[in-house]
Write an enzyme that holds these catalytic residues in place. Structure first.
Site, mmCIF file in Angstrom:
data_model
loop_
_atom_site.group_PDB
_atom_site.id
_atom_site.type_symbol
_atom_site.label_atom_id
_atom_site.label_comp_id
_atom_site.label_asym_id
_atom_site.label_seq_id
_atom_site.Cartn_x
_atom_site.Cartn_y
_atom_site.Cartn_z
ATOM 1 N N GLU A 291 0.861 -1.194 0.000
ATOM 2 C CA GLU A 291 0.000 0.000 0.000
ATOM 3 C C GLU A 291 0.887 1.231 0.000
ATOM 4 O O GLU A 291 1.988 1.193 0.547
ATOM 5 C CB GLU A 291 -0.856 0.040 1.280
ATOM 6 C CG GLU A 291 -1.885 -1.044 1.374
ATOM 7 C CD GLU A 291 -2.527 -1.103 2.779
ATOM 8 O OE1 GLU A 291 -2.121 -0.335 3.673
ATOM 9 O OE2 GLU A 291 -3.419 -1.929 2.962
ATOM 10 N N LYS A 293 2.437 4.437 1.401
ATOM 11 C CA LYS A 293 2.638 4.887 2.772
ATOM 12 C C LYS A 293 2.506 6.411 2.777
ATOM 13 O O LYS A 293 3.400 7.114 2.321
ATOM 14 C CB LYS A 293 4.011 4.447 3.296
ATOM 15 C CG LYS A 293 4.197 4.845 4.734
ATOM 16 C CD LYS A 293 5.523 4.417 5.284
ATOM 17 C CE LYS A 293 5.626 4.800 6.740
ATOM 18 N NZ LYS A 293 5.211 6.176 7.023
ATOM 19 N N ARG A 298 -1.901 9.542 11.701
ATOM 20 C CA ARG A 298 -2.787 8.383 11.833
ATOM 21 C C ARG A 298 -4.131 8.838 12.386
ATOM 22 O O ARG A 298 -4.192 9.636 13.327
ATOM 23 C CB ARG A 298 -2.162 7.356 12.772
ATOM 24 C CG ARG A 298 -2.834 5.997 12.668
ATOM 25 C CD ARG A 298 -1.822 4.925 12.659
ATOM 26 N NE ARG A 298 -2.377 3.609 12.529
ATOM 27 C CZ ARG A 298 -1.675 2.513 12.602
ATOM 28 N NH1 ARG A 298 -0.384 2.567 12.826
ATOM 29 N NH2 ARG A 298 -2.229 1.333 12.441
ATOM 30 N N GLU A 345 -5.011 7.127 7.446
ATOM 31 C CA GLU A 345 -4.050 8.224 7.543
ATOM 32 C C GLU A 345 -4.759 9.471 7.020
ATOM 33 O O GLU A 345 -5.337 9.456 5.926
ATOM 34 C CB GLU A 345 -2.815 7.891 6.690
ATOM 35 C CG GLU A 345 -1.651 8.842 6.863
ATOM 36 C CD GLU A 345 -0.762 8.537 8.089
ATOM 37 O OE1 GLU A 345 -1.139 7.695 8.937
ATOM 38 O OE2 GLU A 345 0.296 9.159 8.189
ATOM 39 N N GLU A 444 5.545 8.534 1.050
ATOM 40 C CA GLU A 444 6.844 8.242 1.678
ATOM 41 C C GLU A 444 7.436 6.929 1.210
ATOM 42 O O GLU A 444 8.570 6.612 1.545
ATOM 43 C CB GLU A 444 6.624 8.082 3.187
ATOM 44 C CG GLU A 444 6.795 9.312 4.000
ATOM 45 C CD GLU A 444 6.860 8.915 5.466
ATOM 46 O OE1 GLU A 444 7.888 9.181 6.089
ATOM 47 O OE2 GLU A 444 5.884 8.340 5.976
ATOM 48 N N LYS A 449 2.255 -5.596 3.402
ATOM 49 C CA LYS A 449 1.504 -6.285 4.454
ATOM 50 C C LYS A 449 1.147 -7.717 4.057
ATOM 51 O O LYS A 449 0.775 -7.960 2.902
ATOM 52 C CB LYS A 449 0.205 -5.514 4.747
ATOM 53 C CG LYS A 449 0.444 -4.095 5.208
ATOM 54 C CD LYS A 449 -0.857 -3.345 5.475
ATOM 55 C CE LYS A 449 -0.584 -1.953 5.998
ATOM 56 N NZ LYS A 449 -1.824 -1.181 6.210
ATOM 57 N N LYS A 466 7.573 -1.476 6.695
ATOM 58 C CA LYS A 466 7.572 -0.167 6.030
ATOM 59 C C LYS A 466 8.831 -0.021 5.196
ATOM 60 O O LYS A 466 9.926 -0.383 5.632
ATOM 61 C CB LYS A 466 7.400 0.978 7.033
ATOM 62 C CG LYS A 466 8.261 0.951 8.258
ATOM 63 C CD LYS A 466 7.832 2.081 9.232
ATOM 64 C CE LYS A 466 8.610 2.011 10.525
ATOM 65 N NZ LYS A 466 8.134 2.876 11.587
HETATM 66 P P1 ATP Z 1 5.746 3.982 13.995
HETATM 67 O O1 ATP Z 1 4.309 4.388 13.819
HETATM 68 O O2 ATP Z 1 6.109 2.744 13.243
HETATM 69 O O3 ATP Z 1 6.223 4.026 15.417
HETATM 70 P P2 ATP Z 1 6.343 6.524 13.037
HETATM 71 O O4 ATP Z 1 5.249 7.046 13.894
HETATM 72 O O5 ATP Z 1 7.676 7.208 13.078
HETATM 73 O O6 ATP Z 1 6.626 5.020 13.307
HETATM 74 P P3 ATP Z 1 6.391 5.933 10.313
HETATM 75 O O7 ATP Z 1 7.620 5.138 10.538
HETATM 76 O O8 ATP Z 1 6.507 7.054 9.371
HETATM 77 O O9 ATP Z 1 5.759 6.503 11.600
HETATM 78 O O10 ATP Z 1 5.305 4.903 9.747
HETATM 79 C C1 ATP Z 1 4.239 4.359 10.376
HETATM 80 C C2 ATP Z 1 2.988 5.196 10.149
HETATM 81 O O11 ATP Z 1 2.681 5.309 8.747
HETATM 82 C C3 ATP Z 1 1.724 4.607 10.698
HETATM 83 O O12 ATP Z 1 1.625 4.769 12.085
HETATM 84 C C4 ATP Z 1 0.647 5.345 9.916
HETATM 85 O O13 ATP Z 1 0.326 6.541 10.574
HETATM 86 C C5 ATP Z 1 1.324 5.711 8.613
HETATM 87 N N1 ATP Z 1 0.760 5.083 7.391
HETATM 88 C C6 ATP Z 1 0.682 5.699 6.190
HETATM 89 N N2 ATP Z 1 0.191 4.897 5.262
HETATM 90 C C7 ATP Z 1 -0.091 3.712 5.868
HETATM 91 C C8 ATP Z 1 -0.619 2.476 5.414
HETATM 92 N N3 ATP Z 1 -0.974 2.275 4.148
HETATM 93 N N4 ATP Z 1 -0.734 1.476 6.311
HETATM 94 C C9 ATP Z 1 -0.371 1.657 7.605
HETATM 95 N N5 ATP Z 1 0.132 2.814 8.088
HETATM 96 C C10 ATP Z 1 0.284 3.835 7.233
#
Ligand code: ATP
Length: 634
Positions: A291, A293, A298, A345, A444, A449, A466
Site C-alpha cells: 500500500e 505509505k 494516523r 491516515e 513516503e 503487508k 515499512k
Molecule cells: P511507527 O508508527 O512505526 O512508530 P512513526 O510514527 O515514526 O513510526 P512511520 O515510521 O513514518 O511513523 O510509519 C508508520 C505510520 O505510517 C503509521 O503509524 C501510519 O500513521 C502511517 N501510514 C501511512 N500509510 C499507511 C498504510 N498504508 N498502512 C499503515 N500505516 C500507514
C-alpha cells in the site's frame, strides 16, 4: 515491604475494610516508587497497595488508585488533564503555609521541584488545629474539580481548591498533591508498570487471603499478558477492573474487547531498508499487498451506535474537534454501517491540483476546536483497515477479509475519503515498479503487508513492513525516536539557550535510560529557544536510572520529550550506553552524525525507540550483516 504475602499486605494496611482509602497510603506507595530505581520493585510496591484496596474497598477505589498512580483523572483518551502553572501553585503553597511567595520561589529555584518545596514548607509549619486526614477518593474528586475550573476567576478558584487540600496534607502528601496538580508525578512509573502491578494484585486476590497462599510466577506472567492485551484493546481502567473483579482474569478477554468510542493501540510496522528483505519475510511465491505509505497523521475513525463519529490519534488522543470537516463527510461514505472503527491516515490535500501535500502542511492545521469555516488546510482520509463493523470486532480476521469489508461498506469520495492505493503481488520486481510509482505520487514509500494475517493490536509486527524511500539503500532503515535526557549550555550565538543535547533510549530489561548520542545539528535558533523554555519545566536532578557511561550533561531532564532523529549509521561506542551487552559485551551503540528532524509530541516516552530496537537496527546494517556472513564479529 515489597515481598509481603497477600495476607500480610492486607493485614498491614493502615485502614480497615470499608473505610475510605487514606491519601497517605497512596502517597507512601508513590514515595517508595520514587525512591527505588528498579521497575520490579516499583511494581511490587504498587501491587501491594492495589491488593489492599481490592480486598478492603470497592472497584471504584481500585480505579482511582490506578489513575492516581499515573496522574490520570479519567481514561487517557478522555483528555482530562492537570497542568497547573507554577504561579498558581506557588500562591496556593504560600497561602496554605503562611510563607511568602518570594521564599517559595527561591526554594523552587534551588530544589527544582515545587512538590518538595510544598512538603518542606508544610513540615516547618505549626498548626493549632489538626485537620482530618485526607482520603484518596476526596483528593481525586477535588483534582477533577480543579481540572474543570474555567472562566474569569478560575485562577483564584484553583488556588482555593488546592489550598483547601494542602492545609490537610501531612508529609509526602503535599509533595504528590502539588506534583499531581502540576501534571508530573516524577516517580518513573509507566503504564506498563501499573498494568503489571494490577495483574500481580489480581493474582494474589484470586489466590485468596490465607497465610499460605502460593504465588506462581507462571500464573503472574499469564495474567500480566491478559491484562496488558485487554488494555491495548480497550484502554479503560474502569471497564477492565470491573470485568476482572466480576469475571476473573481468565475470562477477561470475553468481557473486554474493542468498542467504538474507545481508541485501541494501533498495529505498527517494522522498518526495512531493502526490497529483498520483504522476500525473506514473506517467503518466495506468497502473495502480499503493498500500500502507499502516506505521510500524514494516523486517524482512527470510530462510528458509535448513536451515529456520532470520533477521531483518535496514534496516541489515543481525541482529535475529533480537529476534524469537523471529516465528521460532516463521513455519513456520506457509509453503506449499511451502524458502527465501525477504521484505521486510516489523514493527509493534507490540495483540492485544486488534486494532490497530496507534505506532512509539514498538515502541521499548520489548528489542533483543537477547529471551526469548519476557518479551515485552510484540507485533508483527505486514506483508509487502509477496518477493525470493527456493525457490532463485531474484526481484528482476528485476515487483512484480506477486513479489506474486503472496508471496500464493501464504505464509499470512496475523491479528495475526502479514499482507500489507500494498494496492489497485491508475489514478485519483488513488481514491488520496485510500484515503489517508484508511490514516490512519484508524493508518498513516503510503501507499507508491505501479509494478506492472511490478523490485526495485531499495539504490536510492532513483522506482518507489516515499512519501506521508506528516504532510507532505501542507506545505512539505516528508519529514523529513531529518542528521549531528551540532558543538555549543554549554549555558547556564542547560542548562549542563553541550550546549545546541545544528550539523547537516549529506554532499556526495559535493565530498567534504565541509556545514552545514544549528543546532538547539536538540525535545530534552528527558533527551535533552540522554544525547547529551552519547555525543557526548563522538566529539569530535574540526575536520575538514578540514567546510565551515563562516559558522558555527562550540564543539566538533566525528566525523560519525557521525544525527538525524531536521522543518522548516517549506528556504531559501537566507547562512551554511549545504549543496548550495552547486546552488540558488544561491555560497550554500547551510538548514532553517528545525528540530525534533528522534528519533535514527536504524538509519541509518549514509552513509544520511543527502545534499546532492543537500536540493537536490531545496528545489526541489520549491511556492513554488520556482511561481516557476520564472513564469520566475523557482529
Ligand atoms: P511507527 O508508527 O512505526 O512508530 P512513526 O510514527 O515514526 O513510526 P512511520 O515510521 O513514518 O511513523 O510509519 C508508520 C505510520 O505510517 C503509521 O503509524 C501510519 O500513521 C502511517 N501510514 C501511512 N500509510 C499507511 C498504510 N498504508 N498502512 C499503515 N500505516 C500507514
Amino acid at each position: 515491604n515489597p515481598t509481603l504475602s497477600n495476607y500480610h499486605a492486607i493485614k498491614n494496611a493502615c485502614w480497615k475494610e470499608g473505610q475510605p482509602v487514606p491519601y497517605a497510603a497512596l502517597c507512601q506507595t508513590l514515595k517508595c516508587c520514587e525512591e527505588t530505581s528498579g521497575r520490579l520493585n516499583k511494581t511490587e510496591y504498587l501491587a501491594n497497595f492495589y491488593r489492599s484496596v481490592i480486598a478492603l474497598n470497592t472497584a471504584e477505589d481500585v480505579v482511582t488508585a490506578l489513575h492516581l498512580s499515573l496522574n490520570l483523572l479519567a481514561a487517557t483518551y478522555e483528555g482530562v488533564e492537570l497542568g497547573i502553572g507554577d504561579m498558581v501553585l506557588i500562591k496556593a503553597i504560600s497561602q496554605a503555609t503562611g510563607r511568602p511567595n518570594q521564599k517559595i520561589k527561591a526554594d523552587m529555584q534551588s530544589l527544582g521541584d515545587l512538590g518538595e518545596v510544598a512538603e518542606n514548607s508544610k513540615g516547618s509549619q505549626k498548626l493549632m488545629f489538626k485537620p482530618p486526614p485526607l482520603k484518596m477518593q476526596k483528593v481525586y474528586g477535588q483534582l477533577q474539580k480543579i481540572a474543570k475550573v474555567s472562566g474569569q476567576s478560575s485562577m483564584n478558584t484553583k488556588v482555593d481548591l488546592i489550598k483547601g487540600l494542602l492545609v490537610a496534607c501531612v508529609g509526602s502528601e503535599a509533595r504528590f498533591l502539588i506534583r499531581s496538580c502540576a501534571g508530573k508525578l516524577r516517580i518513573g512509573v509507566s503504564e506498563a508498570t501499573v498494568l503489571s502491578a494490577l495483574a500481580r494484585a489480581i493474582v494474589f486476590h484470586e489466590l485468596g487471603e490465607t497465610k499460605n497462599s502460593k504465588f506462581s510466577k507462571e500464573r503472574y506472567d499469564r495474567v500480566d499478558a491478559i491484562v496488558k492485551e485487554a488494555y491495548c484493546e480497550l484502554p479503560n481502567y474502569k471497564i477492565i477492573v470491573d470485568a476482572l473483579l466480576e469475571h476473573g482474569s481468565d475470562n477477561l478477554a470475553d468481557h473486554v474487547s474493542l468498542q467504538p468510542g474507545v481508541p485501541l493501540k494501533p498495529m505498527l510496522a517494522h522498518p526495512t531498508k531493502a526490497i529483498t528483505e520483504i522476500l525473506t519475510r514473506f517467503g518466495a511465491g506468497a502473495e502480499f499487498t503493498a500500500e502507499y505509505k502516506y505521510d500524514g497523521e494516523r486517524a482512527q475513525i470510530h462510528l458509535l451506535e448513536d451515529g456520532s463519529f470520533r477521531v483518535y490519534s496514534r496516541n489515543q488522543e481525541d482529535n475529533t474537534s480537529k476534524y469537523p470537516d471529516v465528521m460532516t463527510r463521513m455519513p456520506n461514505c457509509l453503506q449499511d454501517v451502524t458502527s465501525a472503527v477504521i484505521d486510516s491516515e489523514s493527509v493534507a490535500w490540495d483540492p485544486e491540483t488534486k494532490q497530496i501535500l507534505p506532512f509539514q502542511v498538515l502541521t499548520t492545521r489548528k489542533r483543537k476546536d477547529v471551526d469548519a469555516k476557518d479551515i485552510k488546510v484540507q485533508v483527505c482520509i486514506h483508509a487502509f483497515d477496518l477493525l470493527y463493523l456493525n457490532g463485531e470486532s474484526l481484528v482476528k480476521k485476515s487483512l484480506r477479509e477486513r479489506r474486503e469489508l472496508l471496500h464493501k461498506h464504505f464509499k470512496s469520495i475523491e479528495g475526502e475519503f479514499v482507500f489507500a492505493t494498494a496492489k497485491d503481488m508475489c514478485e519483488i520486481d513488481e514491488l520496485q515498479v510500484f515503489l517508484d510509482q508511490a514516490v512519484k505520487d508524493s508518498t513516503e514509500g510503501l507499507m508491505v503487508k501479509a494478506l492472511e494475517d490478523s490485526y495485531e493490536i499495539s504490536k510492532r509486527s513483522h506482518s507489516w513492513l515499512k519501506l521508506k524511500k528516504d532510507y532505501l539503500g542507506s545505512g539505516v532503515a528508519d529514523s529513531v525516536d529518542v528521549l531528551v535526557m540532558g543538555a549543554y549550555y549554549g555558547k556564542g550565538k547560542r548562549s542563553g539557550n541550550y546549545g546541545g543535547f544528550l539523547l537516549g533510549v529506554y532499556d526495559a530489561d535493565n530498567e534504565e535510560y541509556q545514552t545514544v548520542c549528543k546532538l547539536g545539528t538540525g535545530l534552528t535558533d527558533e527551535n533552540l529557544k522554544l525547547f529551552t523554555e519547555r525543557l526548563e519545566k522538566i529539569k530535574s536532578e540526575k536520575k538514578s536510572y540514567y546510565r551515563l557511561g562516559g558522558v555527562t550533561a550540564d543539566v538533566y531532564f525528566e525523560p519525557e520529550m521525544v525527538w525524531e532523529i536521522k543518522c548516517a549509521d549506528l556504531s559501537i561506542s566507547p562512551v554511549h550506553t545504549a543496548a550495552t551487552g547486546l552488540a558488544d559485551p561491555s560497550k554500547g551503540i551510538s548514532l553517528r552524525f545525528p540530525r534533528f528532524i522534528r519533535e514527536r509530541d504524538d509519541k509518549s516516552p514509552e513509544m520511543a525507540t527502545s534499546a532492543d530496537q537500536i540493537f536490531e537496527m545496528y545489526n541489520s546494517q549491511d556492513v554488520i550483516q556482511n561481516s557476520a556472513a564472513r564469520g566475523g564479529p557482529k
